[in-house]
Scaffold this motif. Structure first.
Motif, PDB file in Angstrom:
ATOM      1  N   THR A 224      62.903  82.717  15.436  1.00  0.00           N
ATOM      2  CA  THR A 224      61.891  83.676  15.886  1.00  0.00           C
ATOM      3  C   THR A 224      61.812  83.716  17.403  1.00  0.00           C
ATOM      4  O   THR A 224      61.375  84.703  17.970  1.00  0.00           O
ATOM      5  CB  THR A 224      60.497  83.274  15.376  1.00  0.00           C
ATOM      6  OG1 THR A 224      60.209  81.931  15.786  1.00  0.00           O
ATOM      7  CG2 THR A 224      60.412  83.388  13.865  1.00  0.00           C
ATOM      8  N   ASP A 225      62.185  82.599  18.078  1.00  0.00           N
ATOM      9  CA  ASP A 225      61.825  82.317  19.467  1.00  0.00           C
ATOM     10  C   ASP A 225      60.313  82.060  19.478  1.00  0.00           C
ATOM     11  O   ASP A 225      59.658  82.105  18.448  1.00  0.00           O
ATOM     12  CB  ASP A 225      62.239  83.436  20.423  1.00  0.00           C
ATOM     13  CG  ASP A 225      62.558  82.883  21.831  1.00  0.00           C
ATOM     14  OD1 ASP A 225      62.147  81.743  22.131  1.00  0.00           O
ATOM     15  OD2 ASP A 225      63.204  83.579  22.615  1.00  0.00           O
ATOM     16  N   GLY A 226      59.755  81.775  20.648  1.00  0.00           N
ATOM     17  CA  GLY A 226      58.349  81.367  20.702  1.00  0.00           C
ATOM     18  C   GLY A 226      57.387  82.463  20.292  1.00  0.00           C
ATOM     19  O   GLY A 226      57.672  83.650  20.501  1.00  0.00           O
ATOM     20  N   PRO A 227      56.235  82.073  19.721  1.00  0.00           N
ATOM     21  CA  PRO A 227      55.244  83.087  19.355  1.00  0.00           C
ATOM     22  C   PRO A 227      54.656  83.804  20.564  1.00  0.00           C
ATOM     23  O   PRO A 227      53.938  84.796  20.411  1.00  0.00           O
ATOM     24  CB  PRO A 227      54.172  82.312  18.578  1.00  0.00           C
ATOM     25  CG  PRO A 227      54.499  80.878  18.715  1.00  0.00           C
ATOM     26  CD  PRO A 227      55.887  80.739  19.235  1.00  0.00           C
TER      27      PRO A 227
ATOM     28  N   SER B 139      70.866  79.155  21.556  1.00  0.00           N
ATOM     29  CA  SER B 139      69.913  80.206  21.198  1.00  0.00           C
ATOM     30  C   SER B 139      70.283  81.505  21.886  1.00  0.00           C
ATOM     31  O   SER B 139      70.586  81.497  23.073  1.00  0.00           O
ATOM     32  CB  SER B 139      68.513  79.809  21.629  1.00  0.00           C
ATOM     33  OG  SER B 139      68.185  78.609  21.010  1.00  0.00           O
ATOM     34  N   HIS B 140      70.230  82.570  21.128  1.00  0.00           N
ATOM     35  CA  HIS B 140      70.472  83.959  21.562  1.00  0.00           C
ATOM     36  C   HIS B 140      71.942  84.358  21.467  1.00  0.00           C
ATOM     37  O   HIS B 140      72.327  84.989  20.493  1.00  0.00           O
ATOM     38  CB  HIS B 140      69.909  84.237  22.959  1.00  0.00           C
ATOM     39  CG  HIS B 140      68.426  84.019  23.028  1.00  0.00           C
ATOM     40  ND1 HIS B 140      67.567  84.707  22.214  1.00  0.00           N
ATOM     41  CD2 HIS B 140      67.661  83.172  23.755  1.00  0.00           C
ATOM     42  CE1 HIS B 140      66.326  84.308  22.456  1.00  0.00           C
ATOM     43  NE2 HIS B 140      66.362  83.372  23.380  1.00  0.00           N
ATOM     44  N   GLY B 141      72.750  84.058  22.493  1.00  0.00           N
ATOM     45  CA  GLY B 141      74.161  84.445  22.418  1.00  0.00           C
ATOM     46  C   GLY B 141      74.385  85.947  22.378  1.00  0.00           C
ATOM     47  O   GLY B 141      75.452  86.407  21.959  1.00  0.00           O
TER      48      GLY B 141
ATOM     49  N   VAL C 204      72.120  80.576  17.231  1.00  0.00           N
ATOM     50  CA  VAL C 204      70.912  81.044  16.547  1.00  0.00           C
ATOM     51  C   VAL C 204      70.496  82.367  17.179  1.00  0.00           C
ATOM     52  O   VAL C 204      70.225  82.431  18.374  1.00  0.00           O
ATOM     53  CB  VAL C 204      69.772  80.003  16.660  1.00  0.00           C
ATOM     54  CG1 VAL C 204      68.448  80.619  16.218  1.00  0.00           C
ATOM     55  CG2 VAL C 204      70.087  78.783  15.806  1.00  0.00           C
ATOM     56  N   THR C 205      70.497  83.417  16.359  1.00  0.00           N
ATOM     57  CA  THR C 205      70.111  84.726  16.876  1.00  0.00           C
ATOM     58  C   THR C 205      68.614  84.942  16.677  1.00  0.00           C
ATOM     59  O   THR C 205      68.042  84.495  15.679  1.00  0.00           O
ATOM     60  CB  THR C 205      70.944  85.849  16.208  1.00  0.00           C
ATOM     61  OG1 THR C 205      70.497  87.111  16.705  1.00  0.00           O
ATOM     62  CG2 THR C 205      70.813  85.859  14.696  1.00  0.00           C
TER      63      THR C 205
ATOM     64  N   VAL D 216      72.838  93.872  21.303  1.00  0.00           N
ATOM     65  CA  VAL D 216      72.583  93.276  19.992  1.00  0.00           C
ATOM     66  C   VAL D 216      73.561  92.122  19.799  1.00  0.00           C
ATOM     67  O   VAL D 216      74.743  92.249  20.143  1.00  0.00           O
ATOM     68  CB  VAL D 216      72.774  94.337  18.883  1.00  0.00           C
ATOM     69  CG1 VAL D 216      72.718  93.711  17.496  1.00  0.00           C
ATOM     70  CG2 VAL D 216      71.716  95.435  19.022  1.00  0.00           C
ATOM     71  N   PHE D 217      73.096  91.000  19.284  1.00  0.00           N
ATOM     72  CA  PHE D 217      73.986  89.862  19.031  1.00  0.00           C
ATOM     73  C   PHE D 217      75.181  90.328  18.201  1.00  0.00           C
ATOM     74  O   PHE D 217      75.010  90.911  17.129  1.00  0.00           O
ATOM     75  CB  PHE D 217      73.219  88.748  18.302  1.00  0.00           C
ATOM     76  CG  PHE D 217      74.115  87.646  17.807  1.00  0.00           C
ATOM     77  CD1 PHE D 217      74.849  86.881  18.698  1.00  0.00           C
ATOM     78  CD2 PHE D 217      74.244  87.390  16.440  1.00  0.00           C
ATOM     79  CE1 PHE D 217      75.707  85.883  18.244  1.00  0.00           C
ATOM     80  CE2 PHE D 217      75.089  86.395  15.980  1.00  0.00           C
ATOM     81  CZ  PHE D 217      75.812  85.633  16.891  1.00  0.00           C
ATOM     82  N   PRO D 218      76.426  90.060  18.671  1.00  0.00           N
ATOM     83  CA  PRO D 218      77.606  90.590  17.966  1.00  0.00           C
ATOM     84  C   PRO D 218      77.910  89.792  16.693  1.00  0.00           C
ATOM     85  O   PRO D 218      78.915  89.082  16.611  1.00  0.00           O
ATOM     86  CB  PRO D 218      78.720  90.450  19.017  1.00  0.00           C
ATOM     87  CG  PRO D 218      78.283  89.320  19.899  1.00  0.00           C
ATOM     88  CD  PRO D 218      76.790  89.327  19.907  1.00  0.00           C
TER      89      PRO D 218
END
Ligand SMILES: [Zn+2]
Length: 419
Positions: free
Chosen positions: A290-293, A238-240, A259-260, A273-275
């Motif tokens: 979305t990541d957590g609400p 997640s993220h990256g 997962v961005t 910003v995710f490349p």
């Protein structure tokens, strides 16, 4: 159980669809309902594949709007962790039910979840009728790792006993490389390989994480994860956001997925910003979350999809860097098979699909991918079908009043509700 959908639109053509035992068995212009079929009149609605949320902490619907606008560590330490210590399985159950309700209403039928009491989350997903891969967050900053090993095995047992079903998969979720020791990460890698379990982990979200990893291990986060055996075709990262080219190439080589989560990254001001164009050039698989609400604060993936496209265009100073069609493919999981998308609307595939209101002004003009990505919101979803069962029918989700009431009750108990 069988379902017949009549009067749908697929690629501009009128179609009907029949599903039996959760699979599409007929699709075409001449499909007729059979006597025992549950029927759904599409009324000219557009058939599309559903969205997949590649990273969330679903039960955090209860934490929505609690302590926003704080730096990450203060938000966690002052607002989230003290309340999480008091969480009960019923809080997670109703928080996750509310998340499933919101996802069904905005066209998401499958998500990857990392949260406490995962067996309660799994029950919620099962009862809500959608799909998920659920996992307990594994954290282990001190000690010999016994507690983490016990927690991991206990969560797998609890999920196997009470939560799992054919719509709920079990996963492993080491929280991050800075919250789990090297020995425990190696143990999780072995367990994942042994049992074929997917692994989700937060990786390279902040610059600090990269700096700390270089100082502690002499290599960047993805190389470190590979060293401990956790970069595999079963891994979802997640993220990256702070990954460099050598890491993206390694991730592609190992067949892992990134997962961005653009909304959460902007809201928490991670500074980069995710490349995506580089990830694409390296051949890495990419999904959207979305990541957590608690840190987004919505679960309507249409919003995240639009932001993904806009942010990439802006960052590259090139409006052609990502197309609407490509963005839609990412949001529906088509660029990362591990996330669990079906092959699409075809006979023999799981009967998971959306019916979108063709009379919605957002969808009435121009080309469909552009309408979906730049104009639409989750409100264009008229009906949501999972495994041949409508979980939302003409905007109505069965039991939605109870779900909201019970989630509010749980939030009140934790001191989190507005009223
Ligand atoms: Zn997260």
């Amino acid at each position: 159980m069988s379902l017949a959908v009549t009067g749908g639109l697929l690629a501009g053509e009128k179609v009907g669809l029949r599903a039996e035992e959760g699979l599409i068995v007929e699709l075409g212009p001449d499909v007729e309902p059979r006597p025992r079929d549950d029927t759904l009149d599409a009324g000219g609605a557009i058939l599309v594949p559903p969205l997949i949320n590649g990273h969330t902490h679903a039960a955090m619907t209860l934490f929505r709007g609690h302590g926003d606008d704080l730096p990450l560590m203060r938000w966690l330490q002052e607002k989230i962790w003290p309340v999480e210590r008091r969480l009960e399985p019923e809080d997670v159950y109703w928080g996750t039910r509310l998340a499933c309700l919101e996802m069904a209403r905005s066209g998401t039928t499958r998500f990857w979840d990392m949260y406490w009491h995962p067996e309660a989350a799994a029950r919620a997903v099962r009862d809500a009728g959608i799909r998920a891969t659920v996992a307990a967050p594994l954290i282990d900053v001190e000690g010999g790792g016994e507690a983490l090993r016990e927690a991991a095995l206990r969560s797998i047992d609890a999920l196997t006993e009470s939560g799992a079903c054919d719509r709920v998969d079990i996963g492993l979720a080491p929280h991050a490389i800075y919250t789990v020791t090297e020995a425990s990460l190696r143990w999780i890698a072995e367990l994942s390989a042994e049992r074929g379990l997917p692994v989700q982990i937060h990786l390279s979200e902040t610059e600090q994480e990269v700096t700390d990893c270089l100082a502690a291990h002499g290599v960047r986060p993805a190389h470190y994860l590979d060293r401990v055996g956790l970069l595999s075709p079963r891994t979802v990262l997640s993220h990256g956001t702070w990954l460099d080219d050598s890491e993206l190439e390694l991730i592609a080589l190992r067949g892992a997925v990134v997962v961005t989560n653009p909304v959460a990254n902007l809201k928490l001001a991670v500074g980069r910003v995710f490349p995506y164009p580089r990830a694409r050039a390296a051949g890495a698989q990419v999904g959207l979350g979305t990541d957590g609400p608690g840190s987004n604060n919505a679960l309507d993936l249409f919003a995240d999809m639009k932001l993904l496209a806009l942010l990439q265009k802006h960052e590259a100073r090139d409006p052609a860097v990502i197309s609407a069609e490509e963005t839609w493919e990412i949001a529906t999981g088509r660029r990362a098979p591990l996330l669990g998308a079906t092959q699409g609307l075809e006979v023999g595939e799981p009967a998971d699909f959306l019916l979108l209101r063709a009379d919605a002004p957002e969808l009435s003009f121009g080309e469909l991918p552009a309408a979906l990505v730049y104009a639409a919101s989750g409100a264009v979803v008229q009906s949501t079908v999972v495994a041949g069962r409508p979980v939302m029918r003409d905007r109505q989700v069965e039991g939605s009043e109870e779900v909201l009431a019970r989630a509010l009750e749980r939030a009140r108990r934790l001191g989190l509700a507005l009223a």
